[in-house]
Design a protein around this motif. Structure first.
Motif, PDB file in Angstrom:
ATOM      1  N   THR A   8       0.864  -1.158   0.022  1.00 14.81           N
ATOM      2  CA  THR A   8      -0.097   0.001   0.082  1.00 14.81           C
ATOM      3  C   THR A   8       0.656   1.225   0.158  1.00 14.81           C
ATOM      4  O   THR A   8       0.641   2.302  -0.655  1.00 14.81           O
ATOM      5  CB  THR A   8      -1.003  -0.075   1.180  1.00 14.81           C
ATOM      6  OG1 THR A   8      -1.795  -1.242   0.987  1.00 14.81           O
ATOM      7  CG2 THR A   8      -1.836   1.328   1.250  1.00 14.81           C
ATOM      8  N   ALA A   9       2.178   1.189   0.679  1.00 11.40           N
ATOM      9  CA  ALA A   9       2.855   2.276   0.749  1.00 11.40           C
ATOM     10  C   ALA A   9       3.370   2.487  -0.709  1.00 11.40           C
ATOM     11  O   ALA A   9       3.558   3.809  -1.309  1.00 11.40           O
ATOM     12  CB  ALA A   9       4.072   2.180   1.729  1.00 11.40           C
ATOM     13  N   VAL A  10       3.820   1.417  -1.334  1.00 10.69           N
ATOM     14  CA  VAL A  10       4.187   1.641  -2.917  1.00 10.69           C
ATOM     15  C   VAL A  10       3.119   2.390  -3.619  1.00 10.69           C
ATOM     16  O   VAL A  10       3.422   3.161  -4.422  1.00 10.69           O
ATOM     17  CB  VAL A  10       4.701   0.509  -3.428  1.00 10.69           C
ATOM     18  CG1 VAL A  10       4.840   0.439  -5.001  1.00 10.69           C
ATOM     19  CG2 VAL A  10       5.603  -0.077  -2.783  1.00 10.69           C
ATOM     20  N   LEU A  11       1.868   1.984  -3.435  1.00 12.07           N
ATOM     21  CA  LEU A  11       0.550   2.451  -4.111  1.00 12.07           C
ATOM     22  C   LEU A  11       0.422   3.849  -3.796  1.00 12.07           C
ATOM     23  O   LEU A  11       0.259   4.678  -4.769  1.00 12.07           O
ATOM     24  CB  LEU A  11      -0.641   1.755  -3.860  1.00 12.07           C
ATOM     25  CG  LEU A  11      -0.563   0.153  -4.195  1.00 12.07           C
ATOM     26  CD1 LEU A  11      -2.030  -0.514  -3.647  1.00 12.07           C
ATOM     27  CD2 LEU A  11      -0.505  -0.153  -5.671  1.00 12.07           C
ATOM     28  N   ILE A  12       0.577   4.175  -2.781  1.00 12.23           N
ATOM     29  CA  ILE A  12       0.562   5.573  -2.195  1.00 12.23           C
ATOM     30  C   ILE A  12       1.557   6.638  -3.017  1.00 12.23           C
ATOM     31  O   ILE A  12       1.273   7.456  -3.676  1.00 12.23           O
ATOM     32  CB  ILE A  12       0.603   5.923  -0.859  1.00 12.23           C
ATOM     33  CG1 ILE A  12      -0.678   5.143  -0.097  1.00 12.23           C
ATOM     34  CG2 ILE A  12       0.571   7.202  -0.486  1.00 12.23           C
ATOM     35  CD1 ILE A  12      -0.625   5.191   1.217  1.00 12.23           C
ATOM     36  N   GLN A  13       2.687   6.093  -2.951  1.00  6.56           N
ATOM     37  CA  GLN A  13       3.627   6.791  -3.661  1.00  6.56           C
ATOM     38  C   GLN A  13       3.549   7.104  -5.028  1.00  6.56           C
ATOM     39  O   GLN A  13       3.972   7.822  -5.705  1.00  6.56           O
ATOM     40  CB  GLN A  13       5.206   6.344  -3.379  1.00  6.56           C
ATOM     41  CG  GLN A  13       5.680   6.232  -2.004  1.00  6.56           C
ATOM     42  CD  GLN A  13       6.711   5.606  -1.651  1.00  6.56           C
ATOM     43  OE1 GLN A  13       6.963   4.334  -2.367  1.00  6.56           O
ATOM     44  NE2 GLN A  13       7.359   5.861  -0.801  1.00  6.56           N
ATOM     45  N   ASP A  14       3.145   5.788  -5.759  1.00  5.08           N
ATOM     46  CA  ASP A  14       2.791   5.828  -7.231  1.00  5.08           C
ATOM     47  C   ASP A  14       1.644   6.644  -7.574  1.00  5.08           C
ATOM     48  O   ASP A  14       1.766   7.538  -8.767  1.00  5.08           O
ATOM     49  CB  ASP A  14       2.720   4.381  -7.801  1.00  5.08           C
ATOM     50  CG  ASP A  14       3.799   3.805  -7.833  1.00  5.08           C
ATOM     51  OD1 ASP A  14       4.869   4.161  -7.502  1.00  5.08           O
ATOM     52  OD2 ASP A  14       3.762   2.633  -8.170  1.00  5.08           O
TER      53      ASP A  14
END
Length: 626
Positions: free
Chosen positions: A184-190
């Motif tokens: 989810t952290a990767v999704l937020i950054q993307d």
């Protein structure tokens, strides 16, 4: 990309049923068309989370959060960024069709190359910033309780707060079968980069389908077999439960949460890491475990660690779910915190390496260990280090702390744990949450525990700290119904606290309450007589409810023994043991007896039967792994 207002009849075939937590939104459909698709077996993490989804309430599985929105983002740009995000990550475009078995459990993952999904848009113009935050939190809390269908895409559901064409807030509910906390952290950054109009490099991390293939390879299967053996050793020899407290009465419930933020503690933590050469995660695990050990009055702990499978560099940016526990067996019997930090490093690395396994086999292993040892493993103590998974933009968006330390009581979700330590931030400020069941730590004790953790870090910043003098932390509970913490020096476990009260003994390395054992056996026999004991086709009918056997519990030569008097000539130790083990969940202060003596009363006189009640096949199955 096409976005338009969608009437109910125009919804995509696999859109979740229209829902609007506050009744003030409209549905917008977003179409996506990616360059990849396909199908394959489930990853071990997907398999584990699907089992949890089918068992637990949605709010215990789904994860909601408010994602940062770049300044000046329009609704159109936000919808376009969501489309690009879904197209970029296969896990978001993955559904899990029902399998062919009688329970329809999914056996495969299906990545959709194209499709559409619905977004809820709520007009919120005219609201102040704090009002927008409150509305976003309200919407998230309501939406997280709505299931995300396994056979639908995407694995994320979004609500947008807008002021006309301007996007103000994004509330996302992520299905745990699609993304864990790190993903989810990767999704937020993307998302943030895409909403700001930036181009992203191609994804290089393995997709879930690629990960599943690796897990099914010979090397992957060997690793899973080794992980199962690790779990078997811990479950066979380690503590099944950690806390012994007279307040424990049934499953965990009524949790409270305490949010702690401290800039000073972050500096202290950094100093301990520099001095010991250990990572912040290991230092915090050791400090937390030292305080848990004091509270539980035991040296050996079984700690479940979440977010454990991000240790391999190739999976750091994997978007999917790697959610499987690492089971850490940690001996806290050391002279000082420095030595415990060293043990925590070794124990956690071993547990992390052995955390990719077959969920069905592990759950069967837990059942087998409960049958053999007579106590059921409970995730009483859980550590969840999210410090590397929360983007800086999200952490920085939090209001500044009003004190150092700042301790804030918050509502907590229902969790099947007694105490959970969630690490949220370690740089600039140490932010963590303690989620506690009041049966082991009430709000006052939780406050003391948190302050003791900060004090321990402060002391350790200057050098080794002896663990024998942690008097600021809650001590072991007195064996009584008042739940006092033993600050007067009493160990609280030295016998009975009165007629009908707790009567503590040490059996198989765990403290148990004989009064709780009597209650367990009685409840098990009541339930068995209500439903009928399975004596087999050649045995007579069950006895009426008022013929429940008389029960006496004792500890003889370190062995927990139960004596039963019954008029049922067919009742066997195996019958009783099966019923008692089935009644164990939530009874953390009790265990099934290790020996049963049954005195049969009948017209032809009395006879005696005895045995452990254990199934030899289960005993052999567990022994083969250990």
């Amino acid at each position: 990309m096409t976005a338009h207002n969608a009437a109910p009849h125009d919804s995509a075939p696999h859109d979740p049923a229209p829902h609007d937590p506050v009744g003030a939104g409209r549905r917008v459909t977003v179409r996506f068309a990616a360059t990849s698709g396909g199908s394959g077996p489930l990853t071990r993490g997907q398999d584990n989370m699907i089992r949890c989804i089918r068992r637990d309430a949605p709010e215990a599985i789904n994860k909601e959060s408010v994602w940062p929105v770049p300044p000046g983002t329009t609704l159109a740009a936000g919808l376009n960024a969501l489309r690009l995000l879904v197209e970029r990550h296969e896990s978001l475009r993955t559904s899990f069709p029902p399998g062919p078995g009688p329970d329809a459990f999914p056996q495969s993952q299906l990545v959709h190359g194209d499709g559409r999904f619905a977004v809820t848009v709520v007009e919120a113009g005219g609201l102040e910033s704090h009002e927008l935050d409150s509305l976003a939190a309200e919407l998230g809390q309501a939406d997280v309780a709505v299931p995300v269908p396994l056979d639908a895409v995407p694995r994320i559901r979004c609500t947008l707060l807008v002021d006309g064409p301007h996007l103000l807030r994004l509330i996302a509910v992520v299905c745990h079968a699609g993304a864990d906390g790190a993903a989810t952290a990767v999704l937020i950054q993307d998302w943030y980069a895409l909403a700001a109009g930036k181009d992203l490099p191609p994804v290089t991390a393995p997709t879930p389908i690629q990960l599943a293939a690796a897990e099914q390879s010979p090397q992957g299967r060997r690793r899973a077999a080794g992980a199962l053996r690790h779990w078997a050793r811990v479950l066979d020899t380690g503590p099944q439960v950690v806390f012994a407290d007279s307040r424990i009465a049934g499953p965990p419930r009524d949790h409270g949460a305490l949010m702690v933020r401290s800039r000073t503690a972050a500096a202290d933590l950094a100093a301990v890491c520099r001095r010991t050469g250990a990572s912040p995660s290991v230092v915090l695990l050791a400090a937390f475990s030292a305080l848990v050990a004091r509270r539980a009055d035991r040296t050996e702990l079984a700690v479940s660690a979440l977010s454990a499978n991000r240790q391999r560099a190739v999976l750091l940016d994997h978007v999917g779910t790697l959610a499987q526990d690492a089971l850490i067996l940690l001996d806290t019997g050391t002279a000082d915190l420095d030595q415990l930090i060293g043990r925590a490093k070794s124990a956690s690395l071993s547990a992390y390496w052995h955390s990719v396994l077959d969920a069905e086999q592990v759950w069967q292993l837990v059942e087998d260990a409960a049958h053999v040892r007579g106590s059921r493993f409970a995730r009483q103590v859980v550590v969840n280090d999210l410090s590397l998974t929360i983007p800086a933009a999200v952490a920085d968006a939090q209001p500044a702390a009003t004190a150092d330390p700042e301790l804030t009581a918050l509502p907590a979700p229902p969790l099947p744990v007694r105490l959970m330590f969630t690490i949220l931030r370690i740089s600039g400020s140490l932010d963590f949450a303690l989620i506690a069941c009041p049966q082991v730590l009430d709000p006052v004790e939780t406050d003391r525990f948190a302050r003791a953790l900060l004090a321990l870090l402060a002391a350790a910043a200057g050098g080794p700290v002896p663990l024998v003098g942690l008097h600021d932390a809650p001590g072991p509970p007195v064996a009584g119904s008042d739940g006092s913490d033993g600050s007067d020096g009493s160990d609280g476990f030295s016998g009975s606290d009165g007629d009908g009260g707790a009567d503590w003994r040490v059996v198989d390395g765990s403290r148990i309450d004989l009064a709780a054992v009597r209650s367990l056996v009685g409840a098990a026999l009541d339930a068995a007589l209500d439903t009928g004991l399975d004596h087999g086709p050649d045995h007579g009918p069950d006895l009426p409810r008022d013929s429940r056997p008389a029960c006496r519990v004792s500890v003889e030569d370190g062995r927990l023994t139960v004596d039963l008097d019954t008029a049922d000539p067919h009742l066997t130790p195996a019958d009783v043991h099966r019923a008692v083990v089935a009644a164990l969940p939530g009874r953390d202060t009790a265990m099934a007896p290790q020996h049963y003596r049954i005195r049969y009363r009948g017209p032809d006189g009395e006879r005696l039967g005895a045995g452990s009640g254990r199934d030899p096949e289960v005993v052999a199955r567990l022994a083969a792994l250990t």
